[in-house]
Design a protein around this motif. Structure first.
Motif, PDB file in Angstrom:
ATOM      1  N   ARG A 283       0.960  -1.362  -0.069  1.00 34.31           N
ATOM      2  CA  ARG A 283       0.017  -0.023   0.063  1.00 34.31           C
ATOM      3  C   ARG A 283       0.930   1.130  -0.050  1.00 34.31           C
ATOM      4  O   ARG A 283       1.826   1.167   0.486  1.00 34.31           O
ATOM      5  CB  ARG A 283      -0.879   0.065   1.235  1.00 34.31           C
ATOM      6  N   ALA A 284       0.342   2.152  -0.697  1.00 30.47           N
ATOM      7  CA  ALA A 284       0.789   3.516  -0.598  1.00 30.47           C
ATOM      8  C   ALA A 284       0.258   4.392   0.680  1.00 30.47           C
ATOM      9  O   ALA A 284      -0.723   4.788   0.803  1.00 30.47           O
ATOM     10  CB  ALA A 284       0.714   4.388  -1.738  1.00 30.47           C
ATOM     11  N   LEU A 285       1.298   4.460   1.502  1.00 37.02           N
ATOM     12  CA  LEU A 285       0.765   5.297   2.729  1.00 37.02           C
ATOM     13  C   LEU A 285       1.473   6.687   3.245  1.00 37.02           C
ATOM     14  O   LEU A 285       2.512   6.855   2.642  1.00 37.02           O
ATOM     15  CB  LEU A 285       1.200   4.482   4.007  1.00 37.02           C
ATOM     16  N   GLU A 286       0.822   7.454   3.650  1.00 34.64           N
ATOM     17  CA  GLU A 286       1.340   8.996   3.900  1.00 34.64           C
ATOM     18  C   GLU A 286       2.427   8.971   4.929  1.00 34.64           C
ATOM     19  O   GLU A 286       2.229   8.325   5.915  1.00 34.64           O
ATOM     20  CB  GLU A 286       0.150   9.927   4.215  1.00 34.64           C
ATOM     21  N   LEU A 287       3.404   9.651   4.372  1.00 33.00           N
ATOM     22  CA  LEU A 287       4.438   9.735   5.435  1.00 33.00           C
ATOM     23  C   LEU A 287       4.060  10.642   6.318  1.00 33.00           C
ATOM     24  O   LEU A 287       4.048  11.834   5.986  1.00 33.00           O
ATOM     25  CB  LEU A 287       5.811  10.021   4.789  1.00 33.00           C
ATOM     26  N   GLN A 288       4.335  10.545   7.658  1.00 38.91           N
ATOM     27  CA  GLN A 288       3.846  11.363   8.730  1.00 38.91           C
ATOM     28  C   GLN A 288       5.058  12.059   9.408  1.00 38.91           C
ATOM     29  O   GLN A 288       4.934  13.150   9.787  1.00 38.91           O
ATOM     30  CB  GLN A 288       3.069  10.675   9.857  1.00 38.91           C
ATOM     31  N   SER A 289       6.174  11.262   9.645  1.00 39.62           N
ATOM     32  CA  SER A 289       7.299  11.962  10.181  1.00 39.62           C
ATOM     33  C   SER A 289       8.687  11.379   9.840  1.00 39.62           C
ATOM     34  O   SER A 289       8.600  10.172   9.572  1.00 39.62           O
ATOM     35  CB  SER A 289       7.253  12.032  11.690  1.00 39.62           C
ATOM     36  N   ILE A 290       9.613  12.301   9.785  1.00 30.67           N
ATOM     37  CA  ILE A 290      10.892  11.629   9.519  1.00 30.67           C
ATOM     38  C   ILE A 290      11.745  11.982  10.968  1.00 30.67           C
ATOM     39  O   ILE A 290      12.031  13.203  11.094  1.00 30.67           O
ATOM     40  CB  ILE A 290      11.667  12.423   8.266  1.00 30.67           C
ATOM     41  N   GLY A 291      12.199  11.084  11.618  1.00 27.64           N
ATOM     42  CA  GLY A 291      13.046  11.177  12.826  1.00 27.64           C
ATOM     43  C   GLY A 291      14.289  11.939  12.557  1.00 27.64           C
ATOM     44  O   GLY A 291      14.939  11.793  11.417  1.00 27.64           O
ATOM     45  N   ARG A 292      14.849  12.234  13.711  1.00 20.13           N
ATOM     46  CA  ARG A 292      16.455  12.793  13.875  1.00 20.13           C
ATOM     47  C   ARG A 292      17.444  11.980  14.364  1.00 20.13           C
ATOM     48  O   ARG A 292      17.096  10.852  14.983  1.00 20.13           O
ATOM     49  CB  ARG A 292      16.353  14.175  14.505  1.00 20.13           C
ATOM     50  N   GLY A 293      18.631  12.277  14.297  1.00 22.56           N
ATOM     51  CA  GLY A 293      19.858  11.254  14.749  1.00 22.56           C
ATOM     52  C   GLY A 293      20.510  10.524  13.553  1.00 22.56           C
ATOM     53  O   GLY A 293      20.041  10.640  12.474  1.00 22.56           O
ATOM     54  N   TYR A 294      21.196   9.700  14.433  1.00 20.04           N
ATOM     55  CA  TYR A 294      21.944   8.897  13.153  1.00 20.04           C
ATOM     56  C   TYR A 294      20.976   8.077  12.414  1.00 20.04           C
ATOM     57  O   TYR A 294      21.042   7.934  11.304  1.00 20.04           O
ATOM     58  CB  TYR A 294      22.853   7.935  13.868  1.00 20.04           C
ATOM     59  N   SER A 295      20.169   7.117  13.240  1.00 20.47           N
ATOM     60  CA  SER A 295      19.306   6.117  12.502  1.00 20.47           C
ATOM     61  C   SER A 295      17.867   7.058  12.474  1.00 20.47           C
ATOM     62  O   SER A 295      17.194   7.239  13.669  1.00 20.47           O
ATOM     63  CB  SER A 295      18.924   5.093  13.372  1.00 20.47           C
ATOM     64  N   ARG A 296      17.236   7.431  11.356  1.00 17.97           N
ATOM     65  CA  ARG A 296      16.018   8.216  11.323  1.00 17.97           C
ATOM     66  C   ARG A 296      15.036   7.212  11.295  1.00 17.97           C
ATOM     67  O   ARG A 296      14.685   6.069  10.732  1.00 17.97           O
ATOM     68  CB  ARG A 296      15.990   9.105   9.925  1.00 17.97           C
ATOM     69  N   ARG A 297      13.768   7.512  12.315  1.00 19.73           N
ATOM     70  CA  ARG A 297      12.450   6.730  12.247  1.00 19.73           C
ATOM     71  C   ARG A 297      11.526   7.344  11.180  1.00 19.73           C
ATOM     72  O   ARG A 297      11.348   8.366  11.344  1.00 19.73           O
ATOM     73  CB  ARG A 297      12.182   6.748  13.661  1.00 19.73           C
ATOM     74  N   LEU A 298      11.132   6.605  10.322  1.00 19.56           N
ATOM     75  CA  LEU A 298      10.147   7.055   9.396  1.00 19.56           C
ATOM     76  C   LEU A 298       8.882   6.282   9.688  1.00 19.56           C
ATOM     77  O   LEU A 298       8.735   5.262   9.805  1.00 19.56           O
ATOM     78  CB  LEU A 298      10.719   6.717   7.983  1.00 19.56           C
ATOM     79  N   THR A 299       7.829   7.216  10.082  1.00 19.28           N
ATOM     80  CA  THR A 299       6.705   6.635  10.531  1.00 19.28           C
ATOM     81  C   THR A 299       5.404   7.187   9.545  1.00 19.28           C
ATOM     82  O   THR A 299       5.568   8.494   9.057  1.00 19.28           O
ATOM     83  CB  THR A 299       6.295   7.519  11.789  1.00 19.28           C
ATOM     84  N   PHE A 300       4.694   6.163   8.987  1.00 18.84           N
ATOM     85  CA  PHE A 300       3.623   6.373   8.230  1.00 18.84           C
ATOM     86  C   PHE A 300       2.222   6.194   8.883  1.00 18.84           C
ATOM     87  O   PHE A 300       2.195   5.968  10.072  1.00 18.84           O
ATOM     88  CB  PHE A 300       3.735   5.448   7.113  1.00 18.84           C
ATOM     89  N   GLN A 301       1.367   6.764   8.106  1.00 21.13           N
ATOM     90  CA  GLN A 301      -0.249   6.794   8.539  1.00 21.13           C
ATOM     91  C   GLN A 301      -0.502   5.564   9.359  1.00 21.13           C
ATOM     92  O   GLN A 301      -0.273   4.301   8.771  1.00 21.13           O
ATOM     93  CB  GLN A 301      -1.197   7.312   7.635  1.00 21.13           C
ATOM     94  N   PRO A 302      -1.159   5.368  10.433  1.00 22.27           N
ATOM     95  CA  PRO A 302      -1.804   4.123  11.043  1.00 22.27           C
ATOM     96  C   PRO A 302      -2.697   3.661  10.359  1.00 22.27           C
ATOM     97  O   PRO A 302      -3.525   4.340   9.754  1.00 22.27           O
ATOM     98  CB  PRO A 302      -1.809   4.493  12.671  1.00 22.27           C
ATOM     99  N   ASP A 303      -3.010   2.236  10.461  1.00 28.36           N
ATOM    100  CA  ASP A 303      -4.150   1.818   9.965  1.00 28.36           C
ATOM    101  C   ASP A 303      -5.428   1.893  10.967  1.00 28.36           C
ATOM    102  O   ASP A 303      -5.029   2.534  12.171  1.00 28.36           O
ATOM    103  CB  ASP A 303      -4.000   0.153   9.982  1.00 28.36           C
ATOM    104  N   GLU A 304      -6.674   1.797  10.302  1.00 29.39           N
ATOM    105  CA  GLU A 304      -7.723   2.222  11.420  1.00 29.39           C
ATOM    106  C   GLU A 304      -7.803   1.081  12.628  1.00 29.39           C
ATOM    107  O   GLU A 304      -7.419  -0.215  12.608  1.00 29.39           O
ATOM    108  CB  GLU A 304      -9.078   1.707  10.783  1.00 29.39           C
ATOM    109  N   GLY A 305      -7.927   1.760  13.607  1.00 31.05           N
ATOM    110  CA  GLY A 305      -7.774   1.222  15.153  1.00 31.05           C
ATOM    111  C   GLY A 305      -6.529   0.997  15.643  1.00 31.05           C
ATOM    112  O   GLY A 305      -6.268   0.452  16.787  1.00 31.05           O
ATOM    113  N   THR A 306      -5.469   1.476  15.200  1.00 28.07           N
ATOM    114  CA  THR A 306      -4.163   1.515  15.580  1.00 28.07           C
ATOM    115  C   THR A 306      -3.275   2.600  15.806  1.00 28.07           C
ATOM    116  O   THR A 306      -2.313   2.916  15.703  1.00 28.07           O
ATOM    117  CB  THR A 306      -3.124   0.562  14.639  1.00 28.07           C
TER     118      THR A 306
END
Length: 481
Positions: free
Chosen positions: A140-163
């Protein structure tokens, strides 16, 4: 000059031959504005323009398209990226296999064209000799919500319904040694558009059925207020309906264009329009696609000559797809006495005649202005006021056929076994005629009977023989009358 830029110029020359006089894309502007792609170890970025009949200019006697043959040939290449280019740690990464339309993410490196608010498909990158893994998030193509900072970037996408409070749709950029490939997605199956010609007139609608080729970013621009605007090349297969062409119907044709997508600061990206659209094969060029469908722009052109009447031509604006036109001397031949209809003036959805009730049509008069008479109210059989003339409304009328209404009961069968009966609880959704047949000696009745197939969506209460009561959320059936 890099080979990638030569390819872009070749694509632009092909597109320039298909452009309308407005919304032109300047070749130099695209060359300067497009983000420069990463380079491979030998100094070149290799990739091929996707080949197919419509966009390569090749001719074919067969104008049909098979959806199962839409998989493009995607060539992969190796590249080297450096975090120092993003004013970060000067760490270099070798990516063994990435495609022209994809953006790399690996270690501390996140391609600057990847922006929160846009939707992406994510593919873990593997060595060329290994089998390719499946896309993340079930493709699925999900909306990117945030790109974290630091050495390892955490990439968070939109949650599924109920999560929302336990979102599993994320990963870290250094989770894979070869990184990830991001593919942008701004248009998806099911999206609806209105077709606008060079004079800015709405001439039809289309619905995206399938994405033909991966969507490819052309330009990326950040405005002064933080708004991000992208232009994306899209190639799709769509169902197209032209208002003025009654013989075409909902044809399945290739549609291509350049989508203008905007993401205001802190909001999700939306498609503003699709410019320089080409529709069909051979292509009709120079259209603009506007997101959404507003039936107040729908136009239907009818002529009395088509029904053997006075050869007068009328254009009715604002009818819904399920409505049949009546205007002047013209009465749609699908409107037949004996069936129930709900009548509304064209373009005025809040003013149905007869208090919005569906009444049985009793007769259609003759002459220039045809009198359409409906069944009278029970308390005024001798003074029927349920009638009007076909030319009473200069903008025309729309007739919606109604097969089911609240309170009707039906037996439910599974083969020859009766399971119970259903009682129509709600019938708010519009009902649409699909076809009409003439049948001889129907059910032993001599003569010719008219049978209409009407699609309905209703909510029913169902009582089974066992005494169990069910509330059916939706019942979608074809009714023969």
């Amino acid at each position: 000059m890099l080979r990638a830029m030569e390819i872009d110029q070749e694509v632009l020359r092909l597109w320039m031959s298909r452009k309308a006089i407005d919304d032109m894309i300047d070749e130099n502007e695209v060359e300067n504005a497009a983000p420069k792609p990463p380079v491979s170890p030998d100094g070149e970025f290799s990739g091929d323009v996707f080949a197919n009949k419509e966009f390569s200019g090749e001719s074919s006697e067969d104008s049909g398209y098979e959806l199962e043959d839409l998989e493009p040939e995607l060539e992969e290449t190796s590249i080297v990226v450096n975090g120092g280019d993003l004013k970060d740690f000067p760490a270099q990464y070798y990516i063994p296999a990435i495609r022209k339309h994809e953006f790399p993410v690996v270690g501390i490196y996140v391609d600057p064209r990847i922006v929160c608010g846009f939707r992406y498909k994510v593919r873990p990158i593997q060595d060329e000799e290994f089998q390719k893994e499946k896309l993340l998030f079930n493709g699925r193509a999900l909306e990117l919500q945030s790109i974290g900072r630091g050495y390892s970037r955490r990439l968070t996408f939109q949650p599924d319904e109920g999560t929302i409070n336990d979102n599993p749709n994320y990963f870290w950029a250094d989770s894979r040694p070869n990184g990830f490939a991001f593919e942008i997605s701004v248009i998806s199956s099911g999206d609806m558009f209105m077709i606008q010609d060079a004079n800015h007139m709405i001439i039809g609608t289309l619905q995206v059925v399938q994405i033909q080729n991966p969507q490819e970013e052309i330009t990326h621009q950040v405005l002064d207020d933080g708004e991000v605007e992208k232009t994306i090349r899209v190639r799709t297969f769509c169902k197209v309906e032209y208002f003025q062409d009654n013989n075409v119907g909902h044809a399945l044709v290739p549609v291509s264009g350049v989508a203008i997508v905007s993401r205001p600061r802190g909001k999700s990206a939306t498609v503003l329009r699709v410019t320089n659209a080409s529709i069909g094969y051979p292509a009709r060029r120079g259209y603009t696609l506007v997101p959404g469908v507003d039936n107040k722009y729908r136009t239907v052109t009818v002529s009395g000559a088509a029904i053997g009447d006075a050869p007068t031509t009328y254009t009715v604006t604002g009818l819904e797809p399920f409505e049949m036109p009546v205007i002047g001397t013209y009465v749609d031949p699908r409107i037949v006495p004996g069936f129930e209809y709900r009548v509304c003036p064209a373009g005025n959805r809040r003013r149905h005649l007869f208090n919005g009730d569906a009444l049985r049509l009793v007769s259609i008069g003759m002459g220039y202005a045809k009198r359409l008479t409906f069944a009278p109210s029970p308390n005024c059989l001798n003074n029927n006021s349920n009638y009007f003339w076909s030319d009473s409304y200069p903008d025309g009328l729309g007739f919606e056929p109604r097969a089911l209404h609240v309170g009707m009961k039906f037996n439910i069968y599974a083969g020859d076994q009766r399971l119970g009966y259903a009682n129509v609880y709600r019938a708010d959704v519009s009902q649409m005629e699909e076809k009409q047949e003439l049948i001889e000696n129907l059910d032993g009745i001599p003569g010719t009977s008219i049978v209409k197939h009407i699609h309905v969506d209703v909510i029913c209460n169902w009582l089974s023989h066992s005494g169990t009561f069910y509330l059916l959320s939706k019942l979608s059936i074809n009714v023969g009358l």
